[in-house]
Motif scaffolding. Sequence first.
Motif, PDB file in Angstrom:
ATOM      1  N   ARG A 640       0.818  -0.988   0.105  1.00  0.00           N
ATOM      2  CA  ARG A 640      -0.500  -0.268  -0.139  1.00  0.00           C
ATOM      3  C   ARG A 640       0.890   1.071   0.170  1.00  0.00           C
ATOM      4  O   ARG A 640       0.590   2.522  -0.148  1.00  0.00           O
ATOM      5  CB  ARG A 640      -0.565   0.067   1.502  1.00  0.00           C
ATOM      6  CG  ARG A 640      -2.256  -1.210   1.364  1.00  0.00           C
ATOM      7  CD  ARG A 640      -2.167  -1.529   2.743  1.00  0.00           C
ATOM      8  NE  ARG A 640      -3.317  -2.484   2.793  1.00  0.00           N
ATOM      9  CZ  ARG A 640      -3.947  -3.047   3.684  1.00  0.00           C
ATOM     10  NH1 ARG A 640      -3.478  -1.957   4.449  1.00  0.00           N
ATOM     11  NH2 ARG A 640      -4.785  -3.949   4.012  1.00  0.00           N
ATOM     12  N   ALA A 641       1.896   0.926   0.712  1.00  0.00           N
ATOM     13  CA  ALA A 641       2.530   2.391   0.362  1.00  0.00           C
ATOM     14  C   ALA A 641       3.863   2.702  -0.958  1.00  0.00           C
ATOM     15  O   ALA A 641       4.425   3.126  -0.818  1.00  0.00           O
ATOM     16  CB  ALA A 641       4.142   2.544   1.377  1.00  0.00           C
ATOM     17  N   GLY A 642       3.491   1.698  -1.663  1.00  0.00           N
ATOM     18  CA  GLY A 642       4.870   1.146  -2.768  1.00  0.00           C
ATOM     19  C   GLY A 642       5.596   1.012  -2.602  1.00  0.00           C
ATOM     20  O   GLY A 642       6.553   1.225  -3.706  1.00  0.00           O
ATOM     21  N   LEU A 643       6.348   0.543  -1.256  1.00  0.00           N
ATOM     22  CA  LEU A 643       7.432  -0.327  -1.620  1.00  0.00           C
ATOM     23  C   LEU A 643       7.756  -0.979  -1.937  1.00  0.00           C
ATOM     24  O   LEU A 643       8.839  -2.310  -2.464  1.00  0.00           O
ATOM     25  CB  LEU A 643       7.977  -0.195  -0.147  1.00  0.00           C
ATOM     26  CG  LEU A 643       7.282   1.457   0.925  1.00  0.00           C
ATOM     27  CD1 LEU A 643       7.624   1.179   2.255  1.00  0.00           C
ATOM     28  CD2 LEU A 643       8.353   2.610   0.133  1.00  0.00           C
ATOM     29  N   MET A 644       7.027  -1.917  -2.401  1.00  0.00           N
ATOM     30  CA  MET A 644       7.072  -3.875  -2.839  1.00  0.00           C
ATOM     31  C   MET A 644       5.478  -3.948  -3.975  1.00  0.00           C
ATOM     32  O   MET A 644       4.623  -3.562  -3.295  1.00  0.00           O
ATOM     33  CB  MET A 644       7.606  -4.765  -1.818  1.00  0.00           C
ATOM     34  CG  MET A 644       6.250  -4.740  -1.510  1.00  0.00           C
ATOM     35  SD  MET A 644       6.812  -6.337   0.060  1.00  0.00           S
ATOM     36  CE  MET A 644       7.864  -5.649   1.070  1.00  0.00           C
ATOM     37  N   SER A 645       6.023  -5.002  -4.583  1.00  0.00           N
ATOM     38  CA  SER A 645       5.173  -5.505  -5.501  1.00  0.00           C
ATOM     39  C   SER A 645       4.040  -6.646  -5.009  1.00  0.00           C
ATOM     40  O   SER A 645       5.183  -6.956  -4.264  1.00  0.00           O
ATOM     41  CB  SER A 645       5.823  -5.970  -7.090  1.00  0.00           C
ATOM     42  OG  SER A 645       6.490  -7.218  -6.749  1.00  0.00           O
ATOM     43  N   ARG A 646       3.167  -6.207  -5.743  1.00  0.00           N
ATOM     44  CA  ARG A 646       2.065  -8.146  -5.172  1.00  0.00           C
ATOM     45  C   ARG A 646       3.055  -9.450  -5.277  1.00  0.00           C
ATOM     46  O   ARG A 646       2.882 -10.265  -4.164  1.00  0.00           O
ATOM     47  CB  ARG A 646       0.720  -8.192  -5.715  1.00  0.00           C
ATOM     48  CG  ARG A 646      -0.393  -8.832  -4.744  1.00  0.00           C
ATOM     49  CD  ARG A 646      -1.195  -8.758  -5.279  1.00  0.00           C
ATOM     50  NE  ARG A 646      -1.960  -9.741  -4.698  1.00  0.00           N
ATOM     51  CZ  ARG A 646      -2.598 -10.749  -5.135  1.00  0.00           C
ATOM     52  NH1 ARG A 646      -2.285 -11.279  -6.393  1.00  0.00           N
ATOM     53  NH2 ARG A 646      -3.561 -11.244  -4.746  1.00  0.00           N
ATOM     54  N   ASP A 647       3.688  -9.032  -6.212  1.00  0.00           N
ATOM     55  CA  ASP A 647       4.605 -10.866  -6.613  1.00  0.00           C
ATOM     56  C   ASP A 647       5.588 -11.213  -5.333  1.00  0.00           C
ATOM     57  O   ASP A 647       6.203 -11.784  -4.830  1.00  0.00           O
ATOM     58  CB  ASP A 647       4.836 -11.385  -7.318  1.00  0.00           C
ATOM     59  CG  ASP A 647       3.986 -11.357  -8.761  1.00  0.00           C
ATOM     60  OD1 ASP A 647       2.824 -11.472  -7.899  1.00  0.00           O
ATOM     61  OD2 ASP A 647       3.806 -11.764 -10.115  1.00  0.00           O
ATOM     62  N   GLU A 648       6.557  -9.778  -5.005  1.00  0.00           N
ATOM     63  CA  GLU A 648       7.561  -9.920  -4.367  1.00  0.00           C
ATOM     64  C   GLU A 648       6.996 -10.440  -2.974  1.00  0.00           C
ATOM     65  O   GLU A 648       7.181 -10.465  -2.020  1.00  0.00           O
ATOM     66  CB  GLU A 648       7.950  -8.659  -4.044  1.00  0.00           C
ATOM     67  CG  GLU A 648       8.818  -8.324  -5.695  1.00  0.00           C
ATOM     68  CD  GLU A 648       9.257  -6.641  -5.876  1.00  0.00           C
ATOM     69  OE1 GLU A 648      10.799  -6.412  -5.934  1.00  0.00           O
ATOM     70  OE2 GLU A 648       8.847  -5.909  -5.135  1.00  0.00           O
ATOM     71  N   ALA A 649       6.303  -9.258  -2.068  1.00  0.00           N
ATOM     72  CA  ALA A 649       5.446  -9.877  -1.263  1.00  0.00           C
ATOM     73  C   ALA A 649       5.024 -11.113  -1.161  1.00  0.00           C
ATOM     74  O   ALA A 649       5.275 -11.906   0.091  1.00  0.00           O
ATOM     75  CB  ALA A 649       3.973  -8.842  -1.267  1.00  0.00           C
ATOM     76  N   LEU A 703      -1.280 -18.245  -1.135  1.00  0.00           N
ATOM     77  CA  LEU A 703      -1.960 -18.233  -1.998  1.00  0.00           C
ATOM     78  C   LEU A 703      -0.375 -18.011  -3.088  1.00  0.00           C
ATOM     79  O   LEU A 703       1.307 -17.578  -2.353  1.00  0.00           O
ATOM     80  CB  LEU A 703      -1.804 -16.394  -1.963  1.00  0.00           C
ATOM     81  CG  LEU A 703      -1.514 -15.122  -2.556  1.00  0.00           C
ATOM     82  CD1 LEU A 703      -3.319 -15.264  -3.445  1.00  0.00           C
ATOM     83  CD2 LEU A 703      -1.429 -13.447  -1.844  1.00  0.00           C
ATOM     84  N   GLU A 704      -0.092 -17.818  -4.078  1.00  0.00           N
ATOM     85  CA  GLU A 704       0.824 -17.919  -5.421  1.00  0.00           C
ATOM     86  C   GLU A 704       0.881 -17.129  -6.079  1.00  0.00           C
ATOM     87  O   GLU A 704      -0.251 -16.206  -6.756  1.00  0.00           O
ATOM     88  CB  GLU A 704       0.455 -19.384  -6.401  1.00  0.00           C
ATOM     89  CG  GLU A 704       0.519 -20.895  -5.139  1.00  0.00           C
ATOM     90  CD  GLU A 704       1.724 -21.028  -4.653  1.00  0.00           C
ATOM     91  OE1 GLU A 704       2.789 -20.907  -4.351  1.00  0.00           O
ATOM     92  OE2 GLU A 704       1.732 -21.846  -3.593  1.00  0.00           O
ATOM     93  N   ARG A 705       2.213 -16.858  -6.758  1.00  0.00           N
ATOM     94  CA  ARG A 705       2.398 -15.604  -8.084  1.00  0.00           C
ATOM     95  C   ARG A 705       2.005 -16.330  -8.949  1.00  0.00           C
ATOM     96  O   ARG A 705       1.658 -17.116  -9.264  1.00  0.00           O
ATOM     97  CB  ARG A 705       3.534 -15.522  -7.770  1.00  0.00           C
ATOM     98  CG  ARG A 705       4.651 -14.631  -7.087  1.00  0.00           C
ATOM     99  CD  ARG A 705       5.714 -14.543  -6.846  1.00  0.00           C
ATOM    100  NE  ARG A 705       6.513 -14.943  -6.310  1.00  0.00           N
ATOM    101  CZ  ARG A 705       8.400 -15.407  -6.942  1.00  0.00           C
ATOM    102  NH1 ARG A 705       8.737 -14.252  -7.382  1.00  0.00           N
ATOM    103  NH2 ARG A 705       8.772 -16.583  -6.942  1.00  0.00           N
ATOM    104  N   GLN A 706       1.676 -15.399  -9.893  1.00  0.00           N
ATOM    105  CA  GLN A 706       1.062 -15.547 -11.056  1.00  0.00           C
ATOM    106  C   GLN A 706       2.136 -15.861 -12.317  1.00  0.00           C
ATOM    107  O   GLN A 706       2.785 -14.455 -12.246  1.00  0.00           O
ATOM    108  CB  GLN A 706       0.054 -14.604 -11.485  1.00  0.00           C
ATOM    109  CG  GLN A 706      -1.534 -14.293 -10.464  1.00  0.00           C
ATOM    110  CD  GLN A 706      -2.018 -16.139 -10.733  1.00  0.00           C
ATOM    111  OE1 GLN A 706      -2.334 -16.081 -12.205  1.00  0.00           O
ATOM    112  NE2 GLN A 706      -2.624 -16.481  -9.594  1.00  0.00           N
ATOM    113  N   GLU A 707       2.120 -16.549 -12.470  1.00  0.00           N
ATOM    114  CA  GLU A 707       3.330 -16.916 -13.815  1.00  0.00           C
ATOM    115  C   GLU A 707       3.422 -15.881 -14.846  1.00  0.00           C
ATOM    116  O   GLU A 707       1.931 -15.575 -15.722  1.00  0.00           O
ATOM    117  CB  GLU A 707       3.254 -18.695 -14.090  1.00  0.00           C
ATOM    118  CG  GLU A 707       4.569 -19.601 -12.822  1.00  0.00           C
ATOM    119  CD  GLU A 707       5.438 -19.028 -12.428  1.00  0.00           C
ATOM    120  OE1 GLU A 707       6.395 -17.773 -13.504  1.00  0.00           O
ATOM    121  OE2 GLU A 707       5.204 -19.404 -11.455  1.00  0.00           O
TER     122      GLU A 707
END
Length: 708
Positions: A640-649, A703-707
């Motif tokens: 939410r603070a724009g410090l990381m992407s959802r995939d990184e999270a 939760l898995e990252r989307q390839e």
Amino acid sequence: MTERLAPPALAGQRAKPNGGPHPRLVPVLLLKHGVIVRSQLFKVHQVIGNPLSSVERFSHWNVDELVVLDISRGSEGHDLRRDDLQQSYSGDGVLDVLRAIADVCFMPLTFGGRVRSLSDIEARLAAGADKVTLNTAAFEDPDLLTQAAKRFGSQCVVASIDAAKTADGWEVRVEGGRKETGRDPADWARETARRGAGEILLNSIDRDGSGQGYDLELIRRVAAAVEIPVVACGGVGSYEHFAPAILDAGAAAAAAANIFHFFELSYPQAKRTALDAGVPLRPLRLGSKYLPREPSYDRAREDARLAERLRQAREEDYPAARPEAAAKRRPIRWCSSCTYPSISAAPMEFDDAGKCTGCQMAEVKDRIPANEWTRRTELLRALVERYRCRDGSRHDCVVAVSGGKDSYFQTHVVKEVLGLNPLLVTYDGNNWTDVGWRNMLRMREAFDVDHLVVRPSVSTLKRLNRLAFQIMGDMNWHAHVGIMTVPMRVAAERGIPLVFYGEHGYLDLCGQFSLDDFPEVTYRDRLEHFARGYEWTYFVGREGLTAQQLDTWKYPSDTRLLDLDLRGLFLGNYVHWEANAHIALVTERYGFEISEEPFDRTYRTMSNLDDMHENGVHDYLKYIKFGYGRGTDHTCKDIRAGLMSRDEAIALVNRYDPVKPRDLARWLDYVGMTEETFDRIADTFRDPRVWRRENGAWVRDRLERQEP
């Protein structure tokens, strides 16, 4: 009854309230799938919590009347969602919730929502309602009002009218405000009265959740059209908004929902303000002879519950592995923007796009311009001037501090920005990290302030650790409740009317409130969310604990809170709150230390240094219950603070959340428990909607990252 349309009252002219000698103030609770929600524009719904604790609090305040509206949609069952909560109800339908509410409701109760027939009305009256509201069903079949009045009496039948502003007036909406009807509210109100409705509940859709005050012109028009009482609702944002609905617009009662969730003693404060404005309400009274504020518990029942949990923990086959537990399982979904699951410890909702209320409110926060934060800071300056000590006889305020980064930032704002002379107050839960202890001790010199540390007996703390783990699956009950009790109690004892906390945790994590609500510390929030319904009275007599030994966790009385006008403010409502920015300020200016040693269950090294178990075994128990932990919390904040992407999270969540922490060894030695016993008891708290047994192991969806 004569049908006539009286001319609306002119601006500034006092209208005569219809409906009896005493006008009323009426809280409204919105019930969605078994939990209370905050509403805005009939569209955004944010979970407040358990309806039972809210109704109990209203009973303590001797509320004139209560309206509960079930706004659930679809066939999803009613669900309190938490196995570790003390208050619950059996069953999963709306009548089950109504029966539970009626048991703790000592005021007239109106209940509405999804009422389609005479049998629906009869069932709700039999379950404990005194009146029933009819909205969509009455509009689609107006004869239902006539039949209901004939069978149950007009005094039991309330016509609920939701009105939306149009270019040339107002229009009745039905189906939760989603369907236009083209009908004028005053015209429809006259028909409902003619057909036998004994009262009208009038709600402004446009003002819902706005905090801008009632639509007085709408109220005037409808109240002038009928001779039955009109209960006005929609738009209250301050206590001063209630009186005009009655004195100027002619309503028989002024109702509101959101405001009664946000502030301590909100109903008594609202009634006192309305009385001062000249509204002839019933006198203000605190305390119920039927229901004490501090709950009394059925000891035999609670002993049996605990014994059953410990018995289950000794079995080879844990409860959540059984077929009946599997039947409760529903597919888990995750927020489309962050990493929060739909089954969460922090109460939240998802919109149609799959975005959680935490992300929705974070976006609202991001859109707040700098000049608005400046305005909020000025609001805070004006507010604290009401409480500043002028003669040096006491401190200006209390600041609740743990010695963490937020504590440093809070004290910086209070002393350096607001110019107050604070008393720092710390609850010592005996779980410090070395760096956390140093940070806490340094505050007195770093800020040149007085600092009071309250340190309960270690023996008492150990017993509370053991008991709370066994009873609710969280050994840190003592800390959560202590932090929200000790500063307020010190303030009450010393006559200091203002206490500062940092950010509102549930607003930040799950978007429980709007930033325009300015929520404050309340006894209800403390008991329901921090204590999970377990007051200090629950522990008296367990492991030999006495009321005197539990004195630290006793909250100030309602009388003292009202007399002192004691308020607990969250600074995050008034100043822009971003932990990553704060840490730079407090390390550079005040020598705050971060941890040199990484945590097991999160990548952050600046959080919860005051309590080693918050990021460790306490958080591991959250993972056991709900399938996620501190890694999820922190990645959601950083997304939410724009410090990381959802995939990184997602990669960080899957790395950190499942880790069993090293500090568990310290806690087991502290309380005298084996790891096997810990694991077995912890497993009884696994939510069957999250966990299942496969090949002798616990398994959950993740939760898995989307390839690409």
